[in-house]
Design an enzyme around this catalytic site. Structure first.
Site, PDB file in Angstrom:
ATOM      1  N   SER A 143     101.194  32.673 -58.149  1.00  0.00           N
ATOM      2  CA  SER A 143     101.328  30.777 -58.937  1.00  0.00           C
ATOM      3  C   SER A 143     101.379  30.396 -57.336  1.00  0.00           C
ATOM      4  O   SER A 143     101.959  30.827 -56.658  1.00  0.00           O
ATOM      5  CB  SER A 143     102.546  30.878 -59.954  1.00  0.00           C
ATOM      6  OG  SER A 143     102.186  29.841 -60.196  1.00  0.00           O
ATOM      7  N   TYR A 156     111.342  31.586 -62.907  1.00  0.00           N
ATOM      8  CA  TYR A 156     109.895  32.002 -62.780  1.00  0.00           C
ATOM      9  C   TYR A 156     109.409  31.883 -61.463  1.00  0.00           C
ATOM     10  O   TYR A 156     108.554  32.587 -60.880  1.00  0.00           O
ATOM     11  CB  TYR A 156     108.877  30.819 -63.812  1.00  0.00           C
ATOM     12  CG  TYR A 156     107.420  31.458 -63.357  1.00  0.00           C
ATOM     13  CD1 TYR A 156     106.681  32.015 -63.867  1.00  0.00           C
ATOM     14  CD2 TYR A 156     106.467  29.969 -63.248  1.00  0.00           C
ATOM     15  CE1 TYR A 156     105.227  32.291 -64.173  1.00  0.00           C
ATOM     16  CE2 TYR A 156     105.045  30.189 -62.875  1.00  0.00           C
ATOM     17  CZ  TYR A 156     104.905  31.277 -63.646  1.00  0.00           C
ATOM     18  OH  TYR A 156     103.744  31.191 -63.119  1.00  0.00           O
TER      19      TYR A 156
HETATM   20  N1  LIG Z   1      98.186  28.769 -66.946  1.00  0.00           N
HETATM   21  C1  LIG Z   1      98.992  28.370 -65.590  1.00  0.00           C
HETATM   22  O1  LIG Z   1      99.256  27.656 -65.396  1.00  0.00           O
HETATM   23  C2  LIG Z   1      99.361  29.444 -64.379  1.00  0.00           C
HETATM   24  C3  LIG Z   1      99.262  28.649 -63.423  1.00  0.00           C
HETATM   25  C4  LIG Z   1      99.927  30.347 -62.137  1.00  0.00           C
HETATM   26  C5  LIG Z   1     100.340  30.715 -62.700  1.00  0.00           C
HETATM   27  N2  LIG Z   1      99.976  31.277 -64.448  1.00  0.00           N
HETATM   28  C6  LIG Z   1      99.442  33.006 -63.824  1.00  0.00           C
HETATM   29  O2  LIG Z   1      98.817  34.153 -64.332  1.00  0.00           O
HETATM   30  C7  LIG Z   1      98.926  34.450 -64.988  1.00  0.00           C
HETATM   31  C8  LIG Z   1      98.994  35.003 -66.709  1.00  0.00           C
HETATM   32  O3  LIG Z   1      99.232  33.458 -67.395  1.00  0.00           O
HETATM   33  P1  LIG Z   1      98.005  32.963 -68.218  1.00  0.00           P
HETATM   34  O4  LIG Z   1      97.785  30.994 -67.768  1.00  0.00           O
HETATM   35  O5  LIG Z   1      96.791  33.298 -68.693  1.00  0.00           O
HETATM   36  O6  LIG Z   1      98.584  32.336 -69.839  1.00  0.00           O
HETATM   37  P2  LIG Z   1      97.982  33.684 -71.209  1.00  0.00           P
HETATM   38  O7  LIG Z   1      97.071  32.844 -71.482  1.00  0.00           O
HETATM   39  O8  LIG Z   1      99.464  33.112 -71.569  1.00  0.00           O
HETATM   40  O9  LIG Z   1      98.780  34.473 -71.231  1.00  0.00           O
HETATM   41  C9  LIG Z   1      99.858  35.840 -70.152  1.00  0.00           C
HETATM   42  C10 LIG Z   1      99.260  36.799 -70.552  1.00  0.00           C
HETATM   43  O10 LIG Z   1     100.264  37.665 -70.491  1.00  0.00           O
HETATM   44  C11 LIG Z   1     100.723  38.358 -71.719  1.00  0.00           C
HETATM   45  N3  LIG Z   1     102.017  39.139 -71.544  1.00  0.00           N
HETATM   46  C12 LIG Z   1     102.975  38.092 -72.130  1.00  0.00           C
HETATM   47  N4  LIG Z   1     104.451  38.481 -71.745  1.00  0.00           N
HETATM   48  C13 LIG Z   1     103.261  40.007 -71.925  1.00  0.00           C
HETATM   49  C14 LIG Z   1     104.656  41.222 -72.114  1.00  0.00           C
HETATM   50  N5  LIG Z   1     105.888  41.212 -72.444  1.00  0.00           N
HETATM   51  N6  LIG Z   1     103.918  42.503 -73.000  1.00  0.00           N
HETATM   52  C15 LIG Z   1     102.509  42.734 -72.145  1.00  0.00           C
HETATM   53  N7  LIG Z   1     102.167  41.536 -71.394  1.00  0.00           N
HETATM   54  C16 LIG Z   1     102.523  40.295 -71.909  1.00  0.00           C
HETATM   55  C17 LIG Z   1      99.608  38.166 -72.551  1.00  0.00           C
HETATM   56  O11 LIG Z   1      99.653  38.686 -73.835  1.00  0.00           O
HETATM   57  P3  LIG Z   1     100.517  38.999 -75.167  1.00  0.00           P
HETATM   58  O12 LIG Z   1     101.193  38.008 -75.647  1.00  0.00           O
HETATM   59  O13 LIG Z   1      99.463  39.143 -76.349  1.00  0.00           O
HETATM   60  O14 LIG Z   1     100.802  40.048 -74.631  1.00  0.00           O
HETATM   61  C18 LIG Z   1      98.475  36.979 -72.021  1.00  0.00           C
HETATM   62  O15 LIG Z   1      98.186  38.002 -72.511  1.00  0.00           O
HETATM   63  C19 LIG Z   1     100.239  34.886 -65.313  1.00  0.00           C
HETATM   64  O16 LIG Z   1     100.943  35.328 -64.712  1.00  0.00           O
HETATM   65  C20 LIG Z   1     100.845  33.501 -65.531  1.00  0.00           C
HETATM   66  O17 LIG Z   1     102.223  33.237 -64.557  1.00  0.00           O
HETATM   67  C21 LIG Z   1      99.609  30.948 -64.669  1.00  0.00           C
END
Ligand SMILES: NC(=O)c1ccc[n+]([C@@H]2O[C@H](COP(=O)([O-])OP(=O)(O)OC[C@H]3O[C@@H](n4cnc5c(N)ncnc54)[C@H](OP(=O)(O)O)[C@@H]3O)[C@@H](O)[C@H]2O)c1
Length: 277
Positions: A143, A156
């Site tokens: 991130s 985080y």
């Molecule tokens: N969106 C942002 O603004 C942002 C910014 C910077 C970095 N990121 C990073 O990008 C990555 C993807 O996030 P996203 O933005 O796409 O959010 P998201 O739509 O909430 O996706 C998160 C994913 O992680 C999985 N996950 C969460 N807890 C889990 C667990 N206990 N076991 C297995 N899988 C789990 C969720 O699947 P299930 O709930 O089905 O398990 C989901 O597929 C993350 O690492 C996040 O930190 C996001």
């Protein structure tokens, strides 16, 4: 069932957001997939969708917040006869918001387990096979929060600083092996992340900052992975913010970070009640 002539990619966090769009990028580019997350229904829908591009996908439900989950997952993948994994995408992750001393300790442990421990263990388990084959790629999703300490998201931000530091270090270690590691650093992105972290209304997501789509971020990340880039910050503005977080006086970047991640009081004149429509 994977086909014999297509390379294989394992994608965690494949049930939504950036992970699901990275899976789409890989499928379009000729990979078969193993999709990993807890929720199987959206992964099954994604598996059906990407079949149209000729890819096959295996859906595996796995809670990566449980101790030992990475080892169990790799065992399940191998039990399906999927032994040579060409690409690992560690996209699963979650955030949380608020002062550290008031944060739910269970949530903090879950965050560390998914964002740090499972990511590290999966990478450790799959790297030796890649190194012995002399090829392979790993994408770690960090991130822009990795570039400076993050008040209101202390754990985080620290977890993502770990991912960035870990990624850059092993990229260097592996430089002569044919295996490449890319660390993707998205800024605010429109996925389920902000809702789950309880930050939909903070200035970072609700202010003038450009919120990218998951598809845009995944495309940039995948291009970076293909080009063997060590670090990819998604978007020019985010790259500028990440750089300024590193060079600005700490007191300033801490204050800005705190503001961007804090819930704002209602503006003056507001009653705090929803106006009648
Ligand atoms: N969106 C942002 O603004 C942002 C910014 C910077 C970095 N990121 C990073 O990008 C990555 C993807 O996030 P996203 O933005 O796409 O959010 P998201 O739509 O909430 O996706 C998160 C994913 O992680 C999985 N996950 C969460 N807890 C889990 C667990 N206990 N076991 C297995 N899988 C789990 C969720 O699947 P299930 O709930 O089905 O398990 C989901 O597929 C993350 O690492 C996040 O930190 C996001």
């Amino acid at each position: 069932m994977a086909s014999l002539d297509r390379p294989l990619a394992v994608v965690t966090g494949a049930s939504s957001g950036i992970g699901a769009d990275l899976a789409r990028e890989l499928a379009k580019d000729g990979y078969d997939l193993v999709l990993v997350a807890r929720r199987t229904a959206p992964m099954q829908a994604l598996a059906d969708e990407i079949k149209a591009s000729g890819a096959s996908a295996t859906v595996l439900a796995c809670d990566l917040s449980k101790a030992g989950a990475a080892q169990t997952l790799i065992g399940e993948i191998e039990a399906q006869g999927l032994v040579a994994i060409d690409v690992l995408v560690n996209a699963a992750g979650l955030g949380g918001n608020g002062r550290f001393d008031q944060s739910d300790p269970v949530r903090l442990a879950e965050m560390l387990q998914v964002n740090v421990v499972a990511l590290t263990e999966l990478t450790r388990l799959l790297l030796p096979g890649m190194v012995s084959r002399g090829r392979g790629k790993i994408l770690l999703v960090a991130s822009t929060a990795a570039f400076q300490p993050g008040p209101q998201m202390a754990v985080y931000s620290a977890s993502k600083a770990y991912v960035l530091s870990f990624g850059e270090a092993i990229t260097y270690e592996l430089r002569d092996t044919g295996v490449h590691v890319t660390t993707l650093c998205p800024g605010p992105t429109a996925t389920g992340f902000a809702r789950i972290a309880g930050i939909e209304d903070v200035p970072l997501f609700n202010g003038p900052a450009h919120v990218m789509t998951a598809a845009e971020v995944a495309h940039l990340g995948y291009q970076g992975l293909k080009a063997n880039r060590s670090v990819v910050v998604a978007g020019r503005l985010n790259a500028l913010m990440a750089m300024s977080g590193r060079v600005a006086p700490h007191s300033l970047s801490l204050a800005i970070g705190n503001y961007l991640m804090s819930h704002q009081p209602p503006s003056s004149g507001s009653t705090g009640h929803t106006p009648p429509s």
